[in-house]
Design a protein around this motif. Structure first.
Motif, PDB file in Angstrom:
ATOM      1  N   TRP A  86      -5.137  28.440   4.670  1.00 54.58           N
ATOM      2  CA  TRP A  86      -6.392  27.844   5.018  1.00 54.58           C
ATOM      3  C   TRP A  86      -7.416  28.928   5.110  1.00 54.58           C
ATOM      4  CZ3 TRP A  86      -7.571  23.039   6.786  1.00 54.58           C
ATOM      5  CH2 TRP A  86      -6.079  21.992   7.013  1.00 54.58           C
ATOM      6  N   VAL A  87      -8.668  28.553   4.661  1.00 55.29           N
ATOM      7  CA  VAL A  87      -9.823  29.481   4.584  1.00 55.29           C
ATOM      8  C   VAL A  87     -11.008  28.811   4.681  1.00 55.29           C
ATOM      9  CG1 VAL A  87     -10.145  29.729   2.151  1.00 55.29           C
ATOM     10  CG2 VAL A  87     -10.729  31.631   3.566  1.00 55.29           C
ATOM     11  N   HIS A  88     -12.225  29.254   5.038  1.00 55.02           N
ATOM     12  CA  HIS A  88     -13.452  28.525   4.902  1.00 55.02           C
ATOM     13  C   HIS A  88     -13.800  28.277   3.640  1.00 55.02           C
ATOM     14  CE1 HIS A  88     -17.805  27.777   5.485  1.00 55.02           C
ATOM     15  NE2 HIS A  88     -17.569  27.683   6.617  1.00 55.02           N
ATOM     16  N   GLU A  89     -14.570  27.307   3.248  1.00 52.57           N
ATOM     17  CA  GLU A  89     -14.681  26.850   1.705  1.00 52.57           C
ATOM     18  C   GLU A  89     -15.736  28.045   1.284  1.00 52.57           C
ATOM     19  OE1 GLU A  89     -18.445  23.934   2.157  1.00 52.57           O
ATOM     20  OE2 GLU A  89     -16.564  23.119   1.449  1.00 52.57           O
ATOM     21  N   VAL A 143      -6.018  26.312  -2.189  1.00 52.34           N
ATOM     22  CA  VAL A 143      -5.949  26.621  -0.751  1.00 52.34           C
ATOM     23  C   VAL A 143      -6.682  25.452  -0.137  1.00 52.34           C
ATOM     24  CG1 VAL A 143      -5.899  28.902  -1.115  1.00 52.34           C
ATOM     25  CG2 VAL A 143      -8.094  28.090  -0.402  1.00 52.34           C
ATOM     26  N   ARG A 144      -6.345  25.169   1.218  1.00 53.01           N
ATOM     27  CA  ARG A 144      -6.982  24.401   1.962  1.00 53.01           C
ATOM     28  C   ARG A 144      -8.192  24.876   2.627  1.00 53.01           C
ATOM     29  NH1 ARG A 144      -2.673  20.445   4.899  1.00 53.01           N
ATOM     30  NH2 ARG A 144      -4.767  19.066   4.897  1.00 53.01           N
ATOM     31  N   THR A 145      -9.183  24.124   2.789  1.00 48.31           N
ATOM     32  CA  THR A 145     -10.614  24.658   3.167  1.00 48.31           C
ATOM     33  C   THR A 145     -11.237  23.671   4.529  1.00 48.31           C
ATOM     34  OG1 THR A 145     -11.748  23.119   1.557  1.00 48.31           O
ATOM     35  CG2 THR A 145     -10.939  25.562   1.000  1.00 48.31           C
ATOM     36  N   ALA A 161     -10.800  26.256  14.206  1.00 48.20           N
ATOM     37  CA  ALA A 161     -11.377  27.078  13.503  1.00 48.20           C
ATOM     38  C   ALA A 161     -12.964  27.262  13.723  1.00 48.20           C
ATOM     39  CB  ALA A 161     -11.348  26.612  11.867  1.00 48.20           C
ATOM     40  N   VAL A 162     -13.585  28.525  14.170  1.00 48.63           N
ATOM     41  CA  VAL A 162     -14.928  28.581  14.627  1.00 48.63           C
ATOM     42  C   VAL A 162     -15.596  29.558  13.445  1.00 48.63           C
ATOM     43  CG1 VAL A 162     -16.480  29.469  16.202  1.00 48.63           C
ATOM     44  CG2 VAL A 162     -13.900  28.499  16.890  1.00 48.63           C
TER      45      VAL A 162
END
Length: 255
Positions: A86-89, A143-145, A161-162
């Motif tokens: 997971w990561v911010h897009e 990855v998932r975003t 997630a912040v």
């Protein structure tokens, strides 16, 4: 890092080395990693998991606070083993294009050279990252975003997630409110390898994409009052809560 020093909270172990932190969080539905260290940390992670009868295949998810190469080194390996990454897009392109693309997708505000000239010992940090394989890790596409502040219902522990942009466009903290834990990545650290500063601070401009936005993100951290322990990407944990940490970071200023 000696095994006895790894436990930082119940069910939470700090892995990595004296330069880079990543964390293993035990949840009833399986372990979760916050960040993915450096490629050279693979055997450390395997040995740590084996100590509780687990393997890489048991890691359910990897939550990346951002996509700089010292935080993504094992992402490809763990993805191949079955974990969701997971990561911010806004940082996903760095994973897709590989670690060297970070200088293109999240270019620092300043060159690192002036910091190295003022403090030659600082060269140890980039050299350490290079020796540990940071810049040669495989790309990690698929990855998932996410793009907003939200609970990750699919992840064990349902962390929040912040988004905390500034250090990179997609820098993100992960809040486990029931545990009182906030993983800040490099949005707020307690050690800066270029300047040598110790204590809550923003990462210097030689490693930060947008320092003004990074400073504004401290206001978001202020609001996360469920957190009692802050776990940064670099430096020791900070156990005096988010408001004390951000106050000290503002006093330290942006270098």
């Amino acid at each position: 890092m000696p095994r006895s020093d790894r436990r930082v909270a119940p069910g939470v172990d700090r892995l990595g080395d004296d330069v880079v932190n990543f964390y293993l969080v035990e949840e009833p539905d399986g372990p979760v990693l916050i960040d993915a260290g450096l490629p050279a940390h693979l055997e450390q992670l395997r040995a740590h998991l084996a100590g509780s009868g687990r393997s890489l295949a048991d890691v359910r998810a990897v939550l990346l606070t951002h996509a700089h190469p010292d935080h993504t080194g094992l992402a490809h390996t763990l993805q191949q083993a079955g974990a969701d990454i997971w990561v911010h897009e806004s940082d996903a392109a760095i994973l897709r294009d590989g670690p060297r693309s970070a200088l293109r997708h999240a270019k620092p505000e300043r060159s690192a050279l002036p910091y190295l000239l003022r403090r030659p010992a600082a060269i140890a940090t980039p050299l350490h990252l290079a020796r540990k394989g940071a810049f040669t890790a495989p790309a990690t596409p698929g990855v998932r975003t996410f793009d907003t502040d939200r609970r990750l219902e699919e992840v064990p522990g349902r962390p929040r997630a912040v988004p905390l942009p500034g250090h990179t466009p997609g820098s993100t903290g992960y809040l486990f409110p029931d545990r009182g834990l906030l993983f800040t990545g490099d949005a707020l650290v307690t050690h800066d390898g270029l300047t040598g500063h110790t204590g809550p601070t923003l990462v210097c401009r030689g490693f930060t994409h947008d320092s003004r936005t990074a400073l504004a993100s401290l206001d978001r951290i202020d609001q996360l009052t469920e957190a009692t322990l802050l776990l940064p990407g670099h430096g020791h944990p900070f156990d005096d809560g988010p408001r004390s940490a951000t106050h000290r970071a503002r006093q330290a200023g942006s270098r």
